[in-house]
Design a protein around this motif. Structure first.
Motif, mmCIF file in Angstrom:
data_model
loop_
_atom_site.group_PDB
_atom_site.id
_atom_site.type_symbol
_atom_site.label_atom_id
_atom_site.label_comp_id
_atom_site.label_asym_id
_atom_site.label_seq_id
_atom_site.Cartn_x
_atom_site.Cartn_y
_atom_site.Cartn_z
ATOM 1 N N CYS A 28 0.847 -1.204 0.000
ATOM 2 C CA CYS A 28 0.000 0.000 0.000
ATOM 3 C C CYS A 28 0.877 1.247 0.000
ATOM 4 O O CYS A 28 0.617 2.202 -0.706
ATOM 5 C CB CYS A 28 -0.862 0.061 1.259
ATOM 6 N N GLU A 29 1.891 1.271 0.822
ATOM 7 C CA GLU A 29 2.672 2.484 1.026
ATOM 8 C C GLU A 29 4.184 2.300 0.879
ATOM 9 O O GLU A 29 4.863 3.190 0.377
ATOM 10 C CB GLU A 29 2.406 3.037 2.439
ATOM 11 N N LYS B 193 6.551 3.176 -2.201
ATOM 12 C CA LYS B 193 6.407 4.481 -2.869
ATOM 13 C C LYS B 193 7.689 5.300 -2.659
ATOM 14 O O LYS B 193 8.488 4.993 -1.761
ATOM 15 C CB LYS B 193 5.185 5.208 -2.299
ATOM 16 N N HIS C 16 4.721 -0.987 -6.506
ATOM 17 C CA HIS C 16 3.870 0.208 -6.629
ATOM 18 C C HIS C 16 4.452 1.294 -5.736
ATOM 19 O O HIS C 16 4.464 1.078 -4.526
ATOM 20 C CB HIS C 16 2.446 -0.141 -6.211
ATOM 21 N N TRP D 41 5.056 9.322 -9.076
ATOM 22 C CA TRP D 41 3.653 9.663 -8.848
ATOM 23 C C TRP D 41 3.573 11.116 -8.390
ATOM 24 O O TRP D 41 4.319 11.513 -7.494
ATOM 25 C CB TRP D 41 3.074 8.728 -7.760
ATOM 26 N N ARG E 13 3.666 12.005 -4.768
ATOM 27 C CA ARG E 13 4.888 11.751 -3.989
ATOM 28 C C ARG E 13 6.096 12.347 -4.705
ATOM 29 O O ARG E 13 7.095 11.680 -4.954
ATOM 30 C CB ARG E 13 5.089 10.240 -3.766
ATOM 31 N N ASN F 130 2.446 6.432 -12.095
ATOM 32 C CA ASN F 130 1.087 6.331 -11.566
ATOM 33 C C ASN F 130 0.304 7.602 -11.905
ATOM 34 O O ASN F 130 0.809 8.707 -11.717
ATOM 35 C CB ASN F 130 1.170 6.165 -10.039
ATOM 36 N N GLU F 131 -0.899 7.436 -12.419
ATOM 37 C CA GLU F 131 -1.838 8.529 -12.667
ATOM 38 C C GLU F 131 -1.292 9.631 -13.577
ATOM 39 O O GLU F 131 -1.295 10.816 -13.217
ATOM 40 C CB GLU F 131 -2.315 9.105 -11.321
ATOM 41 N N ASN G 182 -0.140 3.118 -14.806
ATOM 42 C CA ASN G 182 -1.292 2.825 -13.950
ATOM 43 C C ASN G 182 -2.157 4.075 -13.804
ATOM 44 O O ASN G 182 -1.625 5.165 -13.602
ATOM 45 C CB ASN G 182 -0.748 2.404 -12.567
ATOM 46 N N GLN H 27 -6.895 1.047 -11.893
ATOM 47 C CA GLN H 27 -7.040 1.060 -10.424
ATOM 48 C C GLN H 27 -8.383 0.483 -9.985
ATOM 49 O O GLN H 27 -8.442 -0.352 -9.102
ATOM 50 C CB GLN H 27 -6.895 2.490 -9.897
ATOM 51 N N HIS I 229 -11.120 1.907 -8.246
ATOM 52 C CA HIS I 229 -11.739 2.232 -6.962
ATOM 53 C C HIS I 229 -13.204 2.577 -7.270
ATOM 54 O O HIS I 229 -13.495 3.636 -7.816
ATOM 55 C CB HIS I 229 -11.033 3.414 -6.302
ATOM 56 N N GLU J 187 -6.079 -1.968 -8.151
ATOM 57 C CA GLU J 187 -6.481 -1.385 -6.857
ATOM 58 C C GLU J 187 -7.984 -1.517 -6.620
ATOM 59 O O GLU J 187 -8.637 -0.579 -6.156
ATOM 60 C CB GLU J 187 -6.070 0.090 -6.792
ATOM 61 N N TRP K 176 -7.547 -3.502 -3.147
ATOM 62 C CA TRP K 176 -6.735 -2.510 -2.428
ATOM 63 C C TRP K 176 -6.987 -2.658 -0.925
ATOM 64 O O TRP K 176 -7.673 -1.862 -0.296
ATOM 65 C CB TRP K 176 -7.017 -1.092 -2.931
ATOM 66 N N TRP L 200 -8.182 2.177 3.230
ATOM 67 C CA TRP L 200 -7.955 3.625 3.099
ATOM 68 C C TRP L 200 -9.271 4.388 3.001
ATOM 69 O O TRP L 200 -9.343 5.557 3.310
ATOM 70 C CB TRP L 200 -7.058 3.902 1.889
#
Ligand code: XIL
Length: 360
Positions: A58-59, A62, A95, A99, A102, A147-148, A191, A224, A226, A255, A316, A324
């Motif tokens: 998850c984190e 990164k 992952h 991004w 970040r 990412n994104e 992603n 993803q 969501h 995700e 996710w 989250w």
């Protein structure tokens, strides 16, 4: 009593239920996103060991926390997760390497108007990616390299990140080439979210096609997903999968979660107005939501299974005790996963694991 002390330890996850990784063994990997401190304790631990054939951090993979400063890397937590996965025969999805959420300041240190600034930022991005991908070489089967990347609106297909401002659209090329140079075998992914929306998909495809034309080593696209109950149908997502297939790419669902609240737009724009109140467990409203959620999970897994290009499907989170969506977009208990807060299979689990248990 000695006999009791010798009794075998029974895994806390239900032993009588099908293992998702077996149900989908010939279809796609079953992934779950988790962090190391969650993975080693119940209920996540037993669920992962029984059901998962892929783990995403998850984190802890990164740029923060790994990229503490230029040339200072902190791999401890990520290594702990990789050790847990390897110790239990579970593959690892990486992952993520680049991004906009970040963009650590040290990447951009210096005077933007000074000569050589752009080259310096580029070198920092390349060095970071080469070192991180090299560190996990042979241990990670796929990376979400960028990412994104796509904008949600406006004329520019590219999201207006700092990377895009300083390096131009080439930041994506730079990131993928760096990753490929560090590991010739790992699968490299772009992603993003919202690819089921035609205008967002068009922006994403503009970027993707530009990169593919230039020979950027992109192996696949991460979706993803969501979702919220009632929000998105498999028929809307299908063209997003097909578009990547038409380009010869792999699809990963990276995700997946399905919020039991149907109100995300209002919550994102002006929280908390327009947001549904927190749902209490064991109420009629909650039970109805979990049933609708199960139907959606079942229908989406049918879609994924119908596409050979889908080789990995990750939720996710593992169980509803850790998600989250309890704090995003607002603080409110959510129940978006396949297992409840105690680790018991939900109607959504049965909808994907055993078609005879699908909700009526
Ligand atoms: C989320 C994590 O789950 C949270 O714990 C964190 O606070 C924010 O990021 N899209 C992504 C993920 O690509 O990395 C995000 O993960 C969720 C949205």
């Amino acid at each position: 009593m000695a006999a009791a002390a010798l009794a075998p330890v029974v895994a806390r996850a239900d032993t009588g239920i099908p293992a998702l990784k077996d149900v989908y063994r010939n279809t796609f990997r079953i992934g779950m996103a988790v962090d190391p401190w969650v993975a080693v304790a119940p209920p996540a631990r037993d669920i992962l060991i029984k059901h998962a054939s892929s783990i995403t951090a998850c984190e802890v993979m990164k740029p923060d926390p790994i990229g503490v400063a230029a040339d200072i890397y902190s791999f401890g937590d990520a290594d702990a997760l990789v050790d847990f996965a390897q110790g239990n025969g579970i593959a690892v999805r990486g992952h993520t390497l680049c991004w906009h959420k970040r963009e650590l300041d040290w990447f951009f240190n210096g005077d933007p108007s000074a000569p050589g600034y752009k080259a310096k930022v580029r070198a920092r991005l390349e060095t970071y990616i080469v070192n991180v991908v090299s560190h996990f070489r042979g241990k990670v089967y796929a990376w979400d390299v960028v990412n994104e990347p796509a904008a949600d609106d406006g004329a520019d297909a590219y999201r207006g990140s700092r990377w895009r401002q300083v390096l131009g659209p080439d930041y994506i090329d730079i990131a993928f080439h760096a990753a490929r140079s560090a590991d010739p075998h790992v699968q490299l992914f772009l992603n993003d979210y919202g690819l089921e929306k035609p205008d967002k998909r068009a922006r994403f495809l503009t970027i993707l096609d530009e990169k593919l034309r230039r020979g950027v080593p992109i192996d696949g696209v991460g979706h993803q997903l969501h979702l919220n109950i009632g929000s998105t149908t498999p028929a809307q997502v299908e063209p997003a999968l097909a578009a990547m297939e038409a380009r010869g790419l792999i699809n990963h669902i990276t995700e997946l979660d399905i919020s039991v609240y149907g109100d995300p737009a209002g919550c994102w724009d002006t929280p908390p107005s327009g947001c549904q109140p927190e749902m209490q467990p064991d109420t009629e409203t909650c039970r109805a939501a979990l049933k609708a959620q199960a139907e959606m999970y079942g229908a989406f897994f049918d879609l994924f299974a119908a596409h050979e290009s889908v080789t990995s499907v990750t939720t996710w989170g593992v169980a509803d005790d850790q998600t989250w969506l309890d704090v995003y977009p607002i603080q409110r208990k959510n129940y978006p996963l396949l297992f409840d807060a105690l680790g018991k299979p939900k109607p959504a689990f049965w909808a994907v694991a055993d078609r005879t248990h699908r909700p009526e």
